[in-house]
Write a protein that holds these residues in place. Structure first.
Motif, PDB file in Angstrom:
ATOM      1  N   TYR A 133      -2.747  19.615  -7.726  1.00  0.00           N
ATOM      2  CA  TYR A 133      -1.671  20.229  -6.954  1.00  0.00           C
ATOM      3  C   TYR A 133      -0.356  19.921  -7.659  1.00  0.00           C
ATOM      4  O   TYR A 133      -0.086  18.768  -7.995  1.00  0.00           O
ATOM      5  CB  TYR A 133      -1.639  19.684  -5.530  1.00  0.00           C
ATOM      6  N   VAL A 134       0.425  20.948  -7.890  1.00  0.00           N
ATOM      7  CA  VAL A 134       1.680  20.795  -8.628  1.00  0.00           C
ATOM      8  C   VAL A 134       2.866  21.025  -7.694  1.00  0.00           C
ATOM      9  O   VAL A 134       2.877  21.987  -6.923  1.00  0.00           O
ATOM     10  CB  VAL A 134       1.748  21.802  -9.803  1.00  0.00           C
ATOM     11  N   PHE A 135       3.846  20.149  -7.754  1.00  0.00           N
ATOM     12  CA  PHE A 135       5.054  20.314  -6.944  1.00  0.00           C
ATOM     13  C   PHE A 135       6.240  19.709  -7.680  1.00  0.00           C
ATOM     14  O   PHE A 135       6.070  18.955  -8.654  1.00  0.00           O
ATOM     15  CB  PHE A 135       4.896  19.659  -5.567  1.00  0.00           C
ATOM     16  N   LYS A 136       7.416  20.019  -7.207  1.00  0.00           N
ATOM     17  CA  LYS A 136       8.648  19.552  -7.859  1.00  0.00           C
ATOM     18  C   LYS A 136       9.587  18.978  -6.809  1.00  0.00           C
ATOM     19  O   LYS A 136       9.750  19.548  -5.729  1.00  0.00           O
ATOM     20  CB  LYS A 136       9.329  20.712  -8.590  1.00  0.00           C
ATOM     21  N   ASN A 137      10.194  17.832  -7.144  1.00  0.00           N
ATOM     22  CA  ASN A 137      11.251  17.288  -6.301  1.00  0.00           C
ATOM     23  C   ASN A 137      12.361  16.743  -7.189  1.00  0.00           C
ATOM     24  O   ASN A 137      12.382  17.027  -8.399  1.00  0.00           O
ATOM     25  CB  ASN A 137      10.703  16.224  -5.334  1.00  0.00           C
ATOM     26  N   ALA A 138      13.255  15.955  -6.620  1.00  0.00           N
ATOM     27  CA  ALA A 138      14.407  15.466  -7.389  1.00  0.00           C
ATOM     28  C   ALA A 138      14.004  14.540  -8.530  1.00  0.00           C
ATOM     29  O   ALA A 138      14.754  14.369  -9.494  1.00  0.00           O
ATOM     30  CB  ALA A 138      15.374  14.737  -6.456  1.00  0.00           C
ATOM     31  N   ASP A 139      12.818  13.954  -8.464  1.00  0.00           N
ATOM     32  CA  ASP A 139      12.357  13.031  -9.501  1.00  0.00           C
ATOM     33  C   ASP A 139      11.653  13.734 -10.655  1.00  0.00           C
ATOM     34  O   ASP A 139      11.369  13.115 -11.676  1.00  0.00           O
ATOM     35  CB  ASP A 139      11.404  11.993  -8.905  1.00  0.00           C
ATOM     36  N   GLY A 140      11.322  15.021 -10.493  1.00  0.00           N
ATOM     37  CA  GLY A 140      10.664  15.749 -11.576  1.00  0.00           C
ATOM     38  C   GLY A 140       9.522  16.610 -11.075  1.00  0.00           C
ATOM     39  O   GLY A 140       9.391  16.882  -9.881  1.00  0.00           O
ATOM     40  N   ILE A 141       8.686  17.030 -12.002  1.00  0.00           N
ATOM     41  CA  ILE A 141       7.512  17.836 -11.698  1.00  0.00           C
ATOM     42  C   ILE A 141       6.292  16.935 -11.680  1.00  0.00           C
ATOM     43  O   ILE A 141       6.080  16.150 -12.604  1.00  0.00           O
ATOM     44  CB  ILE A 141       7.321  18.960 -12.739  1.00  0.00           C
ATOM     45  N   PHE A 142       5.482  17.049 -10.643  1.00  0.00           N
ATOM     46  CA  PHE A 142       4.299  16.212 -10.486  1.00  0.00           C
ATOM     47  C   PHE A 142       3.041  17.070 -10.450  1.00  0.00           C
ATOM     48  O   PHE A 142       3.033  18.163  -9.887  1.00  0.00           O
ATOM     49  CB  PHE A 142       4.381  15.388  -9.197  1.00  0.00           C
ATOM     50  N   ARG A 143       1.994  16.543 -11.044  1.00  0.00           N
ATOM     51  CA  ARG A 143       0.685  17.197 -11.039  1.00  0.00           C
ATOM     52  C   ARG A 143      -0.332  16.142 -10.610  1.00  0.00           C
ATOM     53  O   ARG A 143      -0.691  15.272 -11.380  1.00  0.00           O
ATOM     54  CB  ARG A 143       0.368  17.762 -12.426  1.00  0.00           C
ATOM     55  N   LEU A 144      -0.792  16.223  -9.353  1.00  0.00           N
ATOM     56  CA  LEU A 144      -1.672  15.199  -8.806  1.00  0.00           C
ATOM     57  C   LEU A 144      -3.065  15.755  -8.522  1.00  0.00           C
ATOM     58  O   LEU A 144      -3.198  16.887  -8.063  1.00  0.00           O
ATOM     59  CB  LEU A 144      -1.097  14.642  -7.493  1.00  0.00           C
ATOM     60  N   PRO A 145      -4.101  14.967  -8.781  1.00  0.00           N
ATOM     61  CA  PRO A 145      -5.457  15.417  -8.457  1.00  0.00           C
ATOM     62  C   PRO A 145      -5.596  15.665  -6.959  1.00  0.00           C
ATOM     63  O   PRO A 145      -5.181  14.826  -6.142  1.00  0.00           O
ATOM     64  CB  PRO A 145      -6.334  14.232  -8.900  1.00  0.00           C
ATOM     65  N   ILE A 146      -6.146  16.798  -6.579  1.00  0.00           N
ATOM     66  CA  ILE A 146      -6.329  17.120  -5.164  1.00  0.00           C
ATOM     67  C   ILE A 146      -7.166  16.058  -4.467  1.00  0.00           C
ATOM     68  O   ILE A 146      -6.915  15.696  -3.317  1.00  0.00           O
ATOM     69  CB  ILE A 146      -6.958  18.518  -5.027  1.00  0.00           C
ATOM     70  N   ALA A 147      -8.151  15.530  -5.175  1.00  0.00           N
ATOM     71  CA  ALA A 147      -9.040  14.532  -4.574  1.00  0.00           C
ATOM     72  C   ALA A 147      -8.296  13.268  -4.149  1.00  0.00           C
ATOM     73  O   ALA A 147      -8.757  12.539  -3.275  1.00  0.00           O
ATOM     74  CB  ALA A 147     -10.153  14.170  -5.555  1.00  0.00           C
ATOM     75  N   ALA A 148      -7.141  12.991  -4.777  1.00  0.00           N
ATOM     76  CA  ALA A 148      -6.394  11.768  -4.473  1.00  0.00           C
ATOM     77  C   ALA A 148      -5.429  11.945  -3.302  1.00  0.00           C
ATOM     78  O   ALA A 148      -4.832  10.977  -2.832  1.00  0.00           O
ATOM     79  CB  ALA A 148      -5.622  11.311  -5.704  1.00  0.00           C
ATOM     80  N   ILE A 149      -5.261  13.172  -2.822  1.00  0.00           N
ATOM     81  CA  ILE A 149      -4.315  13.445  -1.733  1.00  0.00           C
ATOM     82  C   ILE A 149      -5.010  13.256  -0.388  1.00  0.00           C
ATOM     83  O   ILE A 149      -6.057  13.851  -0.125  1.00  0.00           O
ATOM     84  CB  ILE A 149      -3.763  14.881  -1.826  1.00  0.00           C
ATOM     85  N   CYS A 150      -4.449  12.413   0.468  1.00  0.00           N
ATOM     86  CA  CYS A 150      -5.031  12.179   1.801  1.00  0.00           C
ATOM     87  C   CYS A 150      -4.644  13.284   2.775  1.00  0.00           C
ATOM     88  O   CYS A 150      -5.499  13.863   3.441  1.00  0.00           O
ATOM     89  CB  CYS A 150      -4.575  10.836   2.352  1.00  0.00           C
TER      90      CYS A 150
END
Length: 238
Positions: A133-150
């Protein structure tokens, strides 16, 4: 977008690798975004910016925290980052398997060898597209494994993404996130969207998500209860 980092304690070596890479990168979709002069500095930054780079070219023979030690530290909190070792010696190739390095390049890097490595990197990232899952906030662009998201929850104009050890907020609507992740997540409440693979208990009007210190009990709304509990139960029994 392929985002690349280079870690080498020699400025000349970083420059040489960057110049070679810039010749063969797709300018619209690929870029070198960070350079690190120490292994410890790279580890610290990566730990605080998960998912912000996809590929790290990591020099093995550095003073202080060498490349192998840095890679071992990174693997303690990130198993997804693609690591390619850069070295003056071929002796380290077998050590790279211990930290799941994709490949290694002998200095000075040749364009043909870099192209070969980049082809493998691109292929690996293409296979992962539906798993992150990719998203962007003030700290930058993040790409996190879906499996790790609660789970996700809405907070006024923001959405908060919750992992076991950290939370991230970004401007969005929970409805939009649900639309993107409808196959992987279940809406249990106007404010909550949960990963069924992270649900450890289903109650009458609530679900428990996560384990240990990260355990949370979340409410299930009446309006969504029947469909939500059916989908969650199906996932738990699969």
């Amino acid at each position: 977008m392929l985002r690349i980092g280079i870690c080498d304690d020699s400025a000349d070596a970083r420059d040489a690798l960057r110049i070679q890479l810039e010749k063969i990168l797709n300018e619209e979709k690929e870029q070198i975004v960070y350079e690190f002069s120490t292994g410890a500095g790279a580890v610290h930054w990566l730990q605080n910016h998960p998912g912000e780079i996809d590929l790290l070219f990591l020099d093995v023979e550095m003073a202080g925290t060498n490349g192998m030690a840095a890679a071992e530290a990174v693997r303690g909190f990130d198993t997804e980052l693609i690591i390619v070792f850069v070295t003056g010696y071929s002796d380290y190739v077998f050590d790279g398997y211990k930290v799941n390095a994709l490949d290694y390049i002998i200095k000075p890097a040749k364009s043909e060898r870099l192209l070969e490595v980049l082809r493998r990197v691109r292929a690996q990232l293409d296979k992962r597209k539906n798993d992150v899952y990719v998203f962007k906030n003030a700290d930058g662009i993040f790409r996190l494994p879906i499996a790790a998201i609660c789970y996700f929850y809405s907070d006024k104009r923001k959405v908060v993404l919750v992992c076991e050890e950290k939370e991230y907020s970004f401007y969005a609507k929970l409805d939009e996130v649900e639309q993107q992740l409808s196959e992987n997540f279940v809406r249990i409440h106007q404010r909550y969207l949960v990963n069924p693979n992270q649900v450890v208990q289903i109650g009458t009007d609530s679900v428990t998500v996560g384990t240990g210190a990260a355990t949370r009990t979340l409410p299930v709304s009446r309006a969504l209860k029947e469909e939500a509990l059916k989908r969650l139960a199906r996932a738990m029994l699969a």
